[in-house]
Design a protein around this motif. Structure first.
Motif, mmCIF file in Angstrom:
data_model
loop_
_atom_site.group_PDB
_atom_site.id
_atom_site.type_symbol
_atom_site.label_atom_id
_atom_site.label_comp_id
_atom_site.label_asym_id
_atom_site.label_seq_id
_atom_site.Cartn_x
_atom_site.Cartn_y
_atom_site.Cartn_z
ATOM 1 N N HIS A 46 0.948 -1.252 0.141
ATOM 2 C CA HIS A 46 -0.191 0.031 -0.023
ATOM 3 C C HIS A 46 0.973 1.156 0.107
ATOM 4 O O HIS A 46 0.427 2.255 -0.489
ATOM 5 C CB HIS A 46 -0.845 -0.179 1.094
ATOM 6 N N GLN A 47 2.101 1.191 0.675
ATOM 7 C CA GLN A 47 3.055 2.413 0.731
ATOM 8 C C GLN A 47 3.328 2.569 -0.785
ATOM 9 O O GLN A 47 3.633 3.765 -1.115
ATOM 10 C CB GLN A 47 4.202 2.202 1.325
ATOM 11 N N LYS A 48 3.909 1.554 -1.472
ATOM 12 C CA LYS A 48 4.229 1.783 -2.905
ATOM 13 C C LYS A 48 3.042 2.250 -3.772
ATOM 14 O O LYS A 48 3.427 3.164 -4.645
ATOM 15 C CB LYS A 48 4.817 0.458 -3.572
ATOM 16 N N LEU A 49 1.984 1.582 -3.491
ATOM 17 C CA LEU A 49 0.838 2.273 -4.378
ATOM 18 C C LEU A 49 0.418 3.493 -4.229
ATOM 19 O O LEU A 49 0.122 4.330 -5.005
ATOM 20 C CB LEU A 49 -0.276 1.082 -4.210
ATOM 21 N N PHE A 50 0.433 4.034 -2.971
ATOM 22 C CA PHE A 50 -0.143 5.414 -2.502
ATOM 23 C C PHE A 50 1.026 6.402 -3.227
ATOM 24 O O PHE A 50 0.696 7.461 -3.498
ATOM 25 C CB PHE A 50 -0.009 5.578 -1.143
ATOM 26 N N ARG A 51 2.260 5.760 -3.352
ATOM 27 C CA ARG A 51 3.465 6.933 -3.944
ATOM 28 C C ARG A 51 3.119 7.144 -5.508
ATOM 29 O O ARG A 51 3.486 8.080 -5.875
ATOM 30 C CB ARG A 51 4.814 6.162 -3.822
ATOM 31 N N ILE A 52 2.435 6.282 -6.054
ATOM 32 C CA ILE A 52 2.027 6.308 -7.474
ATOM 33 C C ILE A 52 1.157 7.470 -7.620
ATOM 34 O O ILE A 52 1.370 8.145 -8.899
ATOM 35 C CB ILE A 52 1.130 4.898 -7.892
ATOM 36 N N GLN A 53 0.346 7.963 -6.780
ATOM 37 C CA GLN A 53 -0.473 8.881 -7.070
ATOM 38 C C GLN A 53 -0.034 10.223 -7.235
ATOM 39 O O GLN A 53 -0.448 11.179 -7.824
ATOM 40 C CB GLN A 53 -1.733 9.253 -6.147
ATOM 41 N N ASN A 54 1.617 10.407 -6.840
ATOM 42 C CA ASN A 54 2.154 11.595 -7.051
ATOM 43 C C ASN A 54 3.148 11.623 -8.179
ATOM 44 O O ASN A 54 3.776 12.547 -8.687
ATOM 45 C CB ASN A 54 2.943 11.980 -5.760
ATOM 46 N N ASP A 55 3.114 10.531 -9.048
ATOM 47 C CA ASP A 55 3.677 10.418 -10.066
ATOM 48 C C ASP A 55 2.633 10.187 -11.507
ATOM 49 O O ASP A 55 2.207 9.043 -11.602
ATOM 50 C CB ASP A 55 4.538 8.947 -10.103
ATOM 51 N N PHE A 56 2.578 11.182 -12.085
ATOM 52 C CA PHE A 56 1.778 11.178 -13.073
ATOM 53 C C PHE A 56 2.008 10.327 -14.408
ATOM 54 O O PHE A 56 1.177 10.101 -15.276
ATOM 55 C CB PHE A 56 1.466 12.788 -13.700
ATOM 56 N N SER A 57 3.233 9.883 -14.384
ATOM 57 C CA SER A 57 3.616 8.943 -15.672
ATOM 58 C C SER A 57 3.341 7.596 -15.102
ATOM 59 O O SER A 57 3.533 6.615 -16.061
ATOM 60 C CB SER A 57 5.194 9.100 -15.832
ATOM 61 N N VAL A 58 2.765 7.210 -14.007
ATOM 62 C CA VAL A 58 2.699 5.684 -13.612
ATOM 63 C C VAL A 58 1.089 6.009 -13.387
ATOM 64 O O VAL A 58 0.363 6.461 -12.478
ATOM 65 C CB VAL A 58 3.355 5.302 -12.483
#
Length: 168
Positions: A46-58
């Motif tokens: 869940h930590q890795k997935l939540f980081r995705i929300q700040n990366d618009f390329s992922v």
């Protein structure tokens, strides 16, 4: 009911479901619960997935039947992660977690539509070598295996193979 694939917003409900599904999937695929837990902790926690929300390329693409989530995968359009592929504008797919071969087809058909809309010329996929179901579906969708050198984190990591498909 028809299956559809769409992008999902990284919110708590989605993240909890994706992490749980990934734990089940990778524990089964890797043959040991501990190996599945390690793989998910390193890639789809869940930590890795939540980081995705700040990366618009992922982005996360999820297959649904009605309102029921079935499968998902990560799409990455970052120039840095898609360089050295011999393409002008590539998009990468990885961490394909699925319930059935049909789900894989739904996800990759949608990924191809997205690639065309965004003017990508190549889709490439990272696949665990032991994931024979995903490999067979990709081959049926005319993806071709290719060599790609990517540094492994360590020797105990599962071996990856790579597939690609030109998009026009």
């Amino acid at each position: 009911m028809t299956k559809v694939a769409q992008f999902v917003v990284i919110i708590n409900d989605n993240v909890v479901w994706m992490e749980k599904k990934a734990l089940e999937f990778y524990s089964d695929l890797l043959g040991q619960k501990e190996l599945g837990e390690k793989f998910v902790a390193e890639n789809l926690s869940h930590q890795k997935l939540f980081r995705i929300q700040n990366d618009f390329s992922v982005e996360m693409l999820m297959a649904y039947e009605g309102d029921n989530p079935l499968s998902f995968m990560k799409l990455n359009s970052s120039r840095l992660s898609n360089q050295n592929l011999g393409a002008n504008k590539a998009i990468g797919a990885e961490h394909v977690v699925y319930s059935s071969p049909d789900d894989i087809t739904v996800l990759f058909n949608r990924a191809q539509q997205v690639a065309l809309q965004r003017k990508h010329d190549l889709i490439w996929v990272k696949v665990l070598e032991i994931d024979t179901v995903l490999i067979e579906v990709l081959q049926s969708l005319h993806y071709e295996e290719f060599s790609f050198e990517e540094p492994l984190a360590n020797e105990s990591d599962p071996k990856l193979i790579y597939f690609r498909k030109s998009v026009q």
